[in-house]
Write an enzyme that holds these catalytic residues in place. Sequence first.
Site, PDB file in Angstrom:
ATOM      1  N   GLU A  43       0.847  -1.197   0.000  1.00 51.33           N
ATOM      2  CA  GLU A  43       0.000   0.000   0.000  1.00 51.33           C
ATOM      3  C   GLU A  43       0.881   1.244   0.000  1.00 51.33           C
ATOM      4  OE1 GLU A  43      -0.225   2.242   2.611  1.00 51.33           O
ATOM      5  OE2 GLU A  43       0.956   1.195   4.121  1.00 51.33           O
ATOM      6  N   LEU A 102      -0.618   4.467   0.925  1.00 56.58           N
ATOM      7  CA  LEU A 102      -1.602   5.442   1.387  1.00 56.58           C
ATOM      8  C   LEU A 102      -0.956   6.588   2.145  1.00 56.58           C
ATOM      9  CD1 LEU A 102      -4.462   3.175   2.791  1.00 56.58           C
ATOM     10  CD2 LEU A 102      -3.993   3.852   0.431  1.00 56.58           C
ATOM     11  N   ALA A 152      11.328  22.277   5.435  1.00 56.63           N
ATOM     12  CA  ALA A 152      12.026  22.109   6.716  1.00 56.63           C
ATOM     13  C   ALA A 152      11.069  22.386   7.863  1.00 56.63           C
ATOM     14  CB  ALA A 152      13.214  23.060   6.781  1.00 56.63           C
ATOM     15  N   CYS A 195       4.232   4.885  10.463  1.00 54.33           N
ATOM     16  CA  CYS A 195       4.852   4.178   9.340  1.00 54.33           C
ATOM     17  C   CYS A 195       6.302   4.562   9.106  1.00 54.33           C
ATOM     18  CB  CYS A 195       4.042   4.426   8.062  1.00 54.33           C
ATOM     19  SG  CYS A 195       2.391   3.714   8.105  1.00 54.33           S
ATOM     20  N   LYS A 216       0.299  14.651  11.705  1.00 47.06           N
ATOM     21  CA  LYS A 216       0.102  15.416  10.482  1.00 47.06           C
ATOM     22  C   LYS A 216      -1.345  15.883  10.451  1.00 47.06           C
ATOM     23  CE  LYS A 216      -0.413  13.417   6.514  1.00 47.06           C
ATOM     24  NZ  LYS A 216      -0.242  12.605   5.282  1.00 47.06           N
TER      25      LYS A 216
END
Length: 444
Positions: free
Chosen positions: A148, A150, A256, A264, A334
């Site tokens: 995957e 993703l 940066a 992951c 994130k």
Amino acid sequence: MRISVIGCGYLGAVHASCLAKMGHEVIGIDVDERKIAELSAGIAPFFEPGLPELLSEAIASGRLRFSTDMADAQGCTVHFVCVGTPQRKGEYAADLSYVNAAFAGLAEFLASGDIAVCKSTVPVGTAARISAELAVSAPGAALAWNPEFLREGHAVQDTIAPDRLVYGVPAGEAGQRAAAQLDEVYRAPLAAGTPRMIMDYATAELVKAAANSFLATKISFINAMAEVCEAAGADVTVLADAIGMDERIGRKFLNAGLGFGGGCLPKDIRAFMARAGELGADQALTFLKEVDSINMRRRTKVVELVKSACAALDPQSSGSLIGKRVTVLGAAFKPYSDDVRDSPALNVAAQLQLQGATVTVTDPEALENAAERFPTLTFEPDLDEALARAHVVVLLTEWPQYRALDPVSLGEKVNAKYLVDGRNILDAAAWRAAGWTYRGMGRP
């Protein structure tokens, strides 16, 4: 087609829902009863844009259901294994216990002509071993490797319209049959022009490891340049724009900042190093140790910037954080995700608290997960309340609502106008014009 998906975590739940959207009849199987109950009710157990709607639609259509019983995989012709491969405690190597258990449980229900397809990220050589085991426990079934690619926050789109499809299959007739069945599974994206590549097991396993390592290297490279810029008084954002114009380099992933995290990238590059060592090729990947080291140093740099702000605020304190109120914008690793695994934002927040600061963390989606992992931190869902009376504001997850903050109105809520932009996403000139002391990463 009738398809089973073994493992209904982040990867499996998205994959199962998208396969049903493509018109297949899908059964998702997981040992976690609570997770299966939520999914069966159309409730996504994690935040992923577009998934709740897709999940509800697929269940209502009758093409998607969930179960805790592996026997429900019987009668399906394609079986996707989508379980986790976390980092082993105290080691760099991947923990394959979930993969091994999934295939051991599935083997009993594989019929001749079925294909078992693994999407989990594993050390190279795993597919060959499992294929040999299935030849004994499920003769007549074939194994394929379908990694995957993703991106959290874009997983639904990445599954329905992937940028490529990789098939790792055995040689001969079994491989041809497996590839043909996968072509049928992915008929819709293939018809839309998605390229697909057929290769051996080892190469397919290495594709994901190599891709993640390259992305991690690119991120750490620009963060290493940020360290040089900090020492030289240069601006890494302008530097990145300039070198990114070279088509051999490209501008993507040259931002940066605080560095990468999540479930992951960090564990995958460490597992890659560990496996290379087992194969006697450890010298080929020694550079990844520095990639990892640079990434972790950026977290320490943010703490240093906060201490510097506190020293400017109170020269007598020598940078002590005791008694200072710090607001951290972001908990997820994130934006568009509630995933806090190896979150740089939470790592920095915890370091600041350990050094005496009163830390308040806010995030649009990840506070519940963050509180489970860091129960000693203070979490505040209301942005205005989180910012009230802060001495230093630290932006660590690039949610769009943080990018859109107004420096003038925000200045009325805080006790002191000190901002550390750990993601370099704000307009430094605008914030300084509003009276803020702005500090970015690798920016003068």
